[in-house]
Design a protein around this motif. Sequence first.
Motif, short mmCIF file in Angstrom:
data_model
loop_
_atom_site.label_atom_id
_atom_site.label_comp_id
_atom_site.label_asym_id
_atom_site.label_seq_id
_atom_site.Cartn_x
_atom_site.Cartn_y
_atom_site.Cartn_z
N PRO A 162 0.84 -1.21 0.00
CA PRO A 162 0.00 0.00 0.00
C PRO A 162 0.87 1.25 0.00
O PRO A 162 1.90 1.32 0.67
CB PRO A 162 -0.81 -0.09 1.30
CG PRO A 162 -0.37 -1.31 2.00
CD PRO A 162 0.64 -2.02 1.17
N ARG A 163 0.48 2.24 -0.78
CA ARG A 163 1.29 3.43 -0.98
C ARG A 163 0.50 4.68 -0.58
O ARG A 163 -0.72 4.69 -0.60
CB ARG A 163 1.68 3.56 -2.45
CG ARG A 163 2.53 2.42 -2.94
CD ARG A 163 3.89 2.97 -3.07
NE ARG A 163 4.84 2.04 -3.62
CZ ARG A 163 6.01 1.84 -3.06
NH1 ARG A 163 6.33 2.44 -1.96
NH2 ARG A 163 6.87 1.03 -3.60
N ALA A 175 5.76 3.87 0.79
CA ALA A 175 5.01 2.81 1.44
C ALA A 175 4.33 3.42 2.66
O ALA A 175 4.85 4.34 3.30
CB ALA A 175 5.93 1.67 1.86
N VAL A 176 3.14 2.93 2.99
CA VAL A 176 2.37 3.49 4.09
C VAL A 176 3.15 3.46 5.40
O VAL A 176 3.10 4.40 6.19
CB VAL A 176 1.01 2.75 4.23
CG1 VAL A 176 0.28 3.18 5.47
CG2 VAL A 176 0.17 2.99 3.00
N ASP A 177 3.92 2.39 5.63
CA ASP A 177 4.63 2.26 6.89
C ASP A 177 6.04 2.85 6.85
O ASP A 177 6.79 2.75 7.81
CB ASP A 177 4.70 0.79 7.32
CG ASP A 177 5.36 -0.09 6.27
OD1 ASP A 177 5.54 0.37 5.13
OD2 ASP A 177 5.70 -1.24 6.60
N ALA A 178 6.43 3.52 5.75
CA ALA A 178 7.77 4.11 5.63
C ALA A 178 7.83 5.45 6.36
O ALA A 178 6.82 6.13 6.52
CB ALA A 178 8.13 4.32 4.16
N GLU A 179 9.04 5.82 6.77
CA GLU A 179 9.24 7.14 7.38
C GLU A 179 9.30 8.16 6.25
O GLU A 179 10.15 8.08 5.35
CB GLU A 179 10.54 7.14 8.18
CG GLU A 179 10.78 8.43 8.91
CD GLU A 179 12.06 8.38 9.74
OE1 GLU A 179 12.65 9.46 9.92
OE2 GLU A 179 12.44 7.29 10.18
N ILE A 180 8.44 9.15 6.30
CA ILE A 180 8.34 10.14 5.23
C ILE A 180 9.24 11.32 5.57
O ILE A 180 9.11 11.92 6.64
CB ILE A 180 6.87 10.59 5.05
CG1 ILE A 180 6.06 9.36 4.62
CG2 ILE A 180 6.77 11.70 4.03
CD1 ILE A 180 4.59 9.59 4.54
#
Length: 113
Positions: free
Chosen positions: A27-28, A46-51
């Motif tokens: 999921p993005r 990615a939804v769970d990535a650190e932005i």
Amino acid sequence: MVGGNAIRGTRIGAGPVGESERGESAPRIKVSYFCANGHEATPSFAVDAEIPDEWECQHCGLPAGKERENPPEARRTEPYKSHLAYVKERRSDEDGEAILAEALQRLRERRGA
């Protein structure tokens, strides 16, 4: 042309086509970044990535932030300095003259002049 190349139109190493063969993609989320020139970049993470708070603008290379009204300022880049410029930062003109005179004296002594 009958009996031509059977894999024509595909590239070597191409895998199966379609999400059903390669599985679901992660999921993005798309995030908008704005630079001082008004450009907008929207990379997806990615939804769970650190932005990250900043992103490099794809158009002009300036840093871009998440706020359209308050983009980050361009970083100050140091101009190119030659070796001589660095030496002049460390030594005064008088020091340079003394070092040059000493080197010339040694050279003259070696040559016997």
